[in-house]
Design an enzyme around this catalytic site. Structure first.
Site, short mmCIF file in Angstrom:
data_model
loop_
_atom_site.label_atom_id
_atom_site.label_comp_id
_atom_site.label_asym_id
_atom_site.label_seq_id
_atom_site.Cartn_x
_atom_site.Cartn_y
_atom_site.Cartn_z
N GLU A 75 0.52 -0.90 0.22
CA GLU A 75 0.18 -0.28 -0.21
C GLU A 75 1.07 1.20 -0.31
O GLU A 75 2.35 0.97 0.40
CB GLU A 75 -1.03 -0.10 1.49
CG GLU A 75 -1.99 -1.12 1.47
CD GLU A 75 -2.75 -0.75 2.79
OE1 GLU A 75 -1.29 -0.22 3.28
OE2 GLU A 75 -4.00 -1.81 2.72
N LYS A 91 2.16 4.89 1.81
CA LYS A 91 2.33 5.09 2.66
C LYS A 91 1.86 6.33 3.05
O LYS A 91 2.24 7.57 2.38
CB LYS A 91 3.22 5.08 3.79
CG LYS A 91 3.94 4.97 4.70
CD LYS A 91 5.14 4.87 5.49
CE LYS A 91 5.48 5.05 6.95
NZ LYS A 91 4.70 6.55 7.72
N LYS A 135 10.69 3.46 2.90
CA LYS A 135 10.55 4.76 2.78
C LYS A 135 11.35 5.46 1.60
O LYS A 135 12.40 4.96 1.58
CB LYS A 135 11.30 5.54 3.96
CG LYS A 135 10.63 5.10 5.45
CD LYS A 135 9.28 6.09 5.76
CE LYS A 135 9.99 7.38 6.38
NZ LYS A 135 9.81 7.75 7.71
N CYS A 190 30.75 43.81 -9.54
CA CYS A 190 31.11 44.78 -10.37
C CYS A 190 31.01 46.59 -9.45
O CYS A 190 31.58 47.36 -9.76
CB CYS A 190 30.91 45.47 -11.53
SG CYS A 190 29.30 46.09 -11.80
S1 IVH Z 1 -0.45 0.58 8.88
C1 IVH Z 1 -0.08 -1.80 12.98
N1 IVH Z 1 -1.14 1.42 6.32
O1 IVH Z 1 2.55 5.05 9.02
C2 IVH Z 1 -0.69 -1.23 11.52
N2 IVH Z 1 0.00 2.65 8.41
O2 IVH Z 1 5.38 4.81 10.06
C3 IVH Z 1 0.01 0.63 11.57
N3 IVH Z 1 1.02 5.22 7.88
O3 IVH Z 1 1.34 4.81 12.24
C4 IVH Z 1 -0.17 1.36 10.73
N4 IVH Z 1 0.09 5.08 5.11
O4 IVH Z 1 0.20 6.76 10.71
C5 IVH Z 1 -0.34 1.82 7.67
N5 IVH Z 1 -1.51 2.08 4.46
C6 IVH Z 1 -0.87 2.28 5.40
C7 IVH Z 1 0.07 3.57 6.46
C8 IVH Z 1 0.29 3.97 8.07
C9 IVH Z 1 0.48 5.65 6.34
C10 IVH Z 1 0.63 5.11 9.05
C11 IVH Z 1 0.22 5.74 10.24
C12 IVH Z 1 1.56 4.97 10.85
C13 IVH Z 1 3.01 5.20 9.98
C14 IVH Z 1 3.81 4.41 10.59
#
Ligand code: IVH
Length: 669
Positions: A112, A114, A309, A406
């Site tokens: 997915e 992020k 990341k 200059c």
């Molecule tokens: S899953 C236990 N899915 O990233 C499951 N998090 O660095 C935890 N985040 O706290 C979250 N996109 O705020 C998940 N597709 C995604 C995400 C996602 C962004 C954020 C979320 C999480 C943080 C972790």
């Protein structure tokens, strides 16, 4: 060491608390992560100085004392994710999962986006939204229900009367973020460093009306206790959310191994630039929910998921000084000299500050901690300064009254923000003209970078663009120069000779006529046929050319009335530079074998440059497309083909051919 560790801990806590109470980061994520990694390593090395209250043990905010909102304990803690940064980290994760699930075969993964916003948990009871809570410290968050009700894309009533808890991310779309910052700048308010800070600042406003106004949005990626809703996999749970009317990103790809994951991550790494929300990476989750329990969690994050990341586009650093640069048009612009940092994979020491008005509006000072970022432009930009980190030693930047090169008093055209050096023979300006002349879009002289221009000027080998073609008379002097050597002098002189074959439009562009770039130079070249005719044209003649406006016409006219320019053009002519439009003979229709066909190429080609292959296609009657679509007939595949190949294969309607096959078709082999 104990003291150092404690100080580091305090520093991290300060940054983290500031973020959670004020919705603004004082340092970039990369810097924050770097400090956290350092602390973690030290705590591992010196376990005697560990602390349960260390930010390495606690998720998110460590200080919710000052919250304006009601505190709520999460029914299930909101965990964080561990991070990965390269292919190796992903393979390690996959191996770890496999090892921990010894008996399992054929594990599937959901991939997915992020989202880079702030996490939120929402509870629905019998299909009605009852409560929305921020992550807070992972165990306790803030009740932001009132505000959430103002986010249009969050359903207040679901399509089924179910009770459930979902988790997702509140974001501010990039387009809305830009609008918001523009308004703030105009109103003399501080800008937000990035969409996430803006989203966070907006969500935690006490006035919920503002939320609607600014256009906050939210996407959901997690259903708590999904197994209770008749789904077996994470991807099914996402489909289920969508069915209930809950907004998801629509990206949840089920993949089988690390090589598939890596390929798709690469694809999204490019594609994310076209999305209207920020993504800072991808999330990989074991798809089968039953396996989650077997894998379990650490105190901070689940073992069945990992974040990948993307390289950071924004980092924080310090401004050490400001240099005022004189460009080829005489424009004087400020450049920030920075404490060196890494940004999107390269070391950065300088960043653009645009103009003085921008410095004033953003209140940027020497000594300030600043956010810098690489946007579409290649040159990094200073986004904003962090006032909270000032210690009083910062110095206000003033606008120069004389040219830094200059010393001529600067001028400002009425209504313009930029200051200019009016001295036509300003060495700064001449250097700018020379750098532009040899640059890629102009004469494209390989190896003639700005450092060489600077050196040649200093040594007196060149004073103007014509002198470049006389450098061959200085061969021996050049070979004696540091870092030059015979080979590089040969290469440079060859590149200079080669540039004589550059087409007329490139030469026109290289002359640096104000307001004339590579596209308008092409129009002028086509319309005039040769430079003599162009030089004779009146302002009226020039405005008749399609695509040439009044301002351009006047600039071209004035340029060719300047005696110095006329002298330079004559000099270039005497060296055999091309000032005539090449007549491209159209092939007869029967030889235009690609008529009606569309083409696209991907990867590195061996026999053509990007422009050459495009020209070849057009010569044969074909059309170049810029992306894979249903309208594409042929995809020419070079080495290291990327996502375009995959997409064409998926479509199934595109003919995929190698560079050799293409050459055969067009009779080049
Ligand atoms: S899953 C236990 N899915 O990233 C499951 N998090 O660095 C935890 N985040 O706290 C979250 N996109 O705020 C998940 N597709 C995604 C995400 C996602 C962004 C954020 C979320 C999480 C943080 C972790």
């Amino acid at each position: 060491m104990k003291k150092y560790i404690e100080e580091l801990r305090e520093k991290i806590k300060k940054y983290s608390d500031y973020y959670y109470t004020n919705s603004e980061s004082l340092i970039s994520d990369v810097e924050f992560d770097r400090l956290l990694v350092e602390l973690k390593e030290l705590e591992e090395k010196y376990p005697e100085y560990k602390s349960v209250e260390s930010p390495t043990e606690v998720v998110g905010a460590t200080n919710l004392r000052d919250t304006k909102f009601q505190k709520v304990t999460h029914k299930k803690p909101m965990l964080s994710l561990s991070n990965s940064y390269n292919e190796g980290d992903i393979s390690d994760f996959i191996e770890r999962v496999k090892k921990n699930l010894a008996e399992e075969k054929g594990i599937e993964y959901a991939l997915e986006l992020k989202l880079d916003g702030l996490s939120l948990s929402i509870q629905y009871e019998n299909g009605r939204l009852v409560r929305a809570v921020t992550r807070g410290d992972g165990a306790i968050g803030e009740d932001v229900t009132e505000n959430i009700l103002e986010i249009e894309s969050i359903p207040k009533v679901l399509k089924e009367s179910v009770s459930l808890e979902i988790r997702g991310e509140v974001v501010l779309p990039i387009s809305k973020f830009e609008e918001l910052n523009k308004r703030r700048l105009e109103a003399g308010e501080e800008v937000f460093a990035n969409p996430r800070n803006a989203a966070s600042g907006t969500l935690r406003q006490l006035d919920s009306k503002i939320i609607k106004e600014r256009g906050l949005d939210a996407y959901f990626y997690f259903l708590v206790d999904a197994q209770n809703y008749g789904v077996k996999t994470h991807s099914e749970s996402i489909d289920y959310l969508a069915k209930l009317g809950i907004k998801t990103t629509g990206v949840c790809e089920v993949l089988k191994d690390s090589s598939e994951l890596i390929k798709r991550i690469e694809y999204w790494g490019e594609k994310r630039e076209s999305l209207d929300y920020e993504t800072d990476g991808m999330v990989i989750k074991v798809n089968e929910i039953e396996l989650w329990e077997k894998l379990g969690n650490t105190t901070k994050s689940p073992r069945w998921a990992i974040a990948f990341k993307f390289p950071a586009k924004q980092v924080t650093t310090k401004i050490l000084g400001v240099t005022w640069q004189v460009g080829r048009t005489g424009k004087i612009t400020p450049v920030a000299e920075l404490e060196e940092v890494e940004l999107s994979g390269s070391r950065v020491k300088r960043a653009s500050l645009h103009n003085y008005q921008e410095i004033e509006r953003k209140d940027i000072r020497v000594g300030d901690s600043v956010f810098i970022e690489k946007a579409a432009e290649i040159i990094p930009q200073v986004v904003k300064s962090v006032r909270e980190l000032r210690d009083g030693s910062e110095m206000i930047i003033s606008e120069p009254t004389t040219c830094p090169i200059c010393n001529t008093p600067v001028e400002r055209e009425s209504g313009q923000v930029d200051i200019k050096c009016p001295n036509l023979t300003c060495p700064g300006k001449i250097e700018g003209e020379l750098i532009y002349f040899v640059s890629r879009d102009a004469m494209n002289i390989a190896g003639f970078g700005s450092k060489i221009v600077e050196n040649m000027l200093k040594l007196g080998f060149i004073q103007n663009i014509v002198d470049i073609y006389e450098l061959k008379n200085h061969r021996e002097d050049l070979e004696k120069l540091e870092k030059m050597g015979k080979k590089s002098v040969d290469n440079l002189l060859n590149a200079i000779e080669n540039s004589k074959t550059r087409e007329y439009s490139k030469v026109l562009c290289a002359l640096g006529i104000p307001f004339i770039g590579k596209t308008s130079a092409k129009l002028l070249a086509q319309a005039s046929g040769n430079i003599d005719r162009l030089m004779e044209m009146s302002v009226e003649d020039l405005t008749q050319i399609e695509g040439v406006g009044d301002k351009m016409a006047q600039a071209v006219y004035d340029f060719f009335r300047d005696e110095e320019k006329i002298r330079l053009i004559a000099g270039l002519k005497s060296h055999g530079i091309c000032f005539e439009q090449e007549v491209v003979e159209e092939l007869p229709q029967e030889e235009r074998v690609f008529t009606g066909k569309t083409f696209l190429f991907t990867g590195t080609l061996k026999n053509f440059t990007r422009n050459e292959i495009k020209e070849e296609i057009e010569k044969l009657g074909g059309k170049n497309l810029s992306a894979v679509s249903k309208n594409l007939d042929y995809l020419i595949v070079g080495e290291k083909a990327g996502s375009k190949l995959k997409k064409a294969q998926e479509l199934g309607t595109v003919k995929i051919i190698s560079e050799e096959e293409f050459m055969e078709i067009c009779g080049k082999k």
